[in-house]
Design a protein around this motif. Structure first.
Motif, mmCIF file in Angstrom:
data_model
loop_
_atom_site.group_PDB
_atom_site.id
_atom_site.type_symbol
_atom_site.label_atom_id
_atom_site.label_comp_id
_atom_site.label_asym_id
_atom_site.label_seq_id
_atom_site.Cartn_x
_atom_site.Cartn_y
_atom_site.Cartn_z
ATOM 1 N N TRP A 70 -0.692 -1.466 -1.441
ATOM 2 C CA TRP A 70 -1.545 -0.332 -0.914
ATOM 3 C C TRP A 70 -1.112 0.895 -1.659
ATOM 4 O O TRP A 70 0.271 0.948 -1.772
ATOM 5 C CB TRP A 70 -1.514 -0.246 0.340
ATOM 6 C CG TRP A 70 -2.841 -0.469 1.009
ATOM 7 C CD1 TRP A 70 -3.770 -1.406 0.708
ATOM 8 C CD2 TRP A 70 -3.246 0.077 2.319
ATOM 9 N NE1 TRP A 70 -4.773 -1.640 1.599
ATOM 10 C CE2 TRP A 70 -4.907 -0.634 2.513
ATOM 11 C CE3 TRP A 70 -3.025 1.204 3.181
ATOM 12 C CZ2 TRP A 70 -5.684 -0.367 3.592
ATOM 13 C CZ3 TRP A 70 -3.828 1.439 4.067
ATOM 14 C CH2 TRP A 70 -5.125 0.570 4.343
ATOM 15 N N ILE A 117 0.353 -7.376 0.828
ATOM 16 C CA ILE A 117 -0.712 -6.729 0.261
ATOM 17 C C ILE A 117 -0.076 -5.578 -0.598
ATOM 18 O O ILE A 117 1.067 -5.116 0.056
ATOM 19 C CB ILE A 117 -1.875 -6.377 0.698
ATOM 20 C CG1 ILE A 117 -1.442 -5.378 1.838
ATOM 21 C CG2 ILE A 117 -2.498 -7.575 1.489
ATOM 22 C CD1 ILE A 117 -2.561 -4.589 2.506
ATOM 23 N N MET A 121 -8.463 -7.092 6.235
ATOM 24 C CA MET A 121 -7.155 -7.148 5.844
ATOM 25 C C MET A 121 -6.760 -8.445 6.057
ATOM 26 O O MET A 121 -6.817 -8.983 7.158
ATOM 27 C CB MET A 121 -6.063 -6.061 6.484
ATOM 28 C CG MET A 121 -6.352 -4.738 5.825
ATOM 29 S SD MET A 121 -5.051 -3.706 6.165
ATOM 30 C CE MET A 121 -4.783 -2.875 4.958
ATOM 31 N N GLN A 171 -6.277 -0.016 -1.088
ATOM 32 C CA GLN A 171 -5.577 -0.956 -1.786
ATOM 33 C C GLN A 171 -5.598 -0.828 -3.388
ATOM 34 O O GLN A 171 -6.416 -0.117 -3.829
ATOM 35 C CB GLN A 171 -6.418 -2.309 -1.702
ATOM 36 C CG GLN A 171 -5.666 -3.604 -1.754
ATOM 37 C CD GLN A 171 -6.306 -4.692 -1.300
ATOM 38 O OE1 GLN A 171 -7.400 -4.609 -0.592
ATOM 39 N NE2 GLN A 171 -5.566 -5.836 -1.224
#
Length: 143
Positions: free
Chosen positions: A124, A122, A116, A142
Motif C-alpha cells: 500500500w 499486500i 483486502m 493499494q
C-alpha cells in the motif's frame, strides 16, 4: 511505614507510565516535527496496531486520517515493512499537493473487510503532505 512505601512506589509507577506514553495518554509517541515521512508512517502503523485513535488522527492531515476506520473496527497491519518513499516527481498523481510523497509499505491485513485479502501480504501507499513543516497522512491506497 510499609504502606507509605507501597503508595510511593505506585505513584512513581504511574508517573513513569505517563512519561512513556504519547500526548493525552496515547500509547504511541508523537514523532518530532522534523520526522521523515517514513517515520510518520511507522508511527501511524504503530498507532493503528495499538488501537490508538487519538494518535492516528494527530498523524493525519487536519486532524483526520484514512486509518480511523481501521482503529474503529479493530483492524491491524501485521508484519508491516516500509519499502520506499517516492517523491512528488516520482509519484505525480497528487501534484496539486505541495511536497506530496508516497511511502510504500507491505503488510498483512488482519480484521479488515472483504476488499483486502486477510492473511496475505499486500503493498500500500501512504500519501503524505507537508503541513506547517511536518509530514501528515492525507490518503492511502493499494499500489
Amino acid at each position: 511505614m510499609r504502606r507509605g512505601n507501597a503508595v510511593a512506589a505506585a505513584g512513581l509507577g504511574l508517573l513513569l507510565l505517563g512519561a512513556c506514553s504519547g500526548p493525552s495518554g496515547s500509547s504511541v509517541a508523537m514523532p518530532p516535527p522534523d520526522a521523515s515521512p517514513a517515520h510518520v508512517v511507522q508511527a501511524t502503523i504503530d498507532a493503528v496496531n495499538a488501537g490508538d485513535l487519538e494518535m492516528v488522527r494527530r498523524l493525519g492531515q487536519d486532524g483526520g486520517s484514512p486509518f480511523e476506520i481501521w482503529v474503529e473496527t479493530g483492524a491491524t497491519m501485521r508484519d508491516a515493512q516500509i519499502l520506499q518513499t517516492l517523491s512528488e516527481s516520482d509519484y505525480n498523481e497528487y501534484a496539486f499537493y505541495q511536497d506530496a510523497v508516497n511511502v510504500q509499505v507491505s503488510f498483512i491485513p488482519e480484521g479488515t473487510d472483504e476488499s483486502m485479502p486477510a492473511g496475505r501480504s499486500i503493498t500500500w501507499g501512504f500519501l503524505l503532505t507537508d503541513v506547517s513543516g511536518s509530514w501528515r497522512v492525507f490518503d492511502s491506497g493499494q499500489g
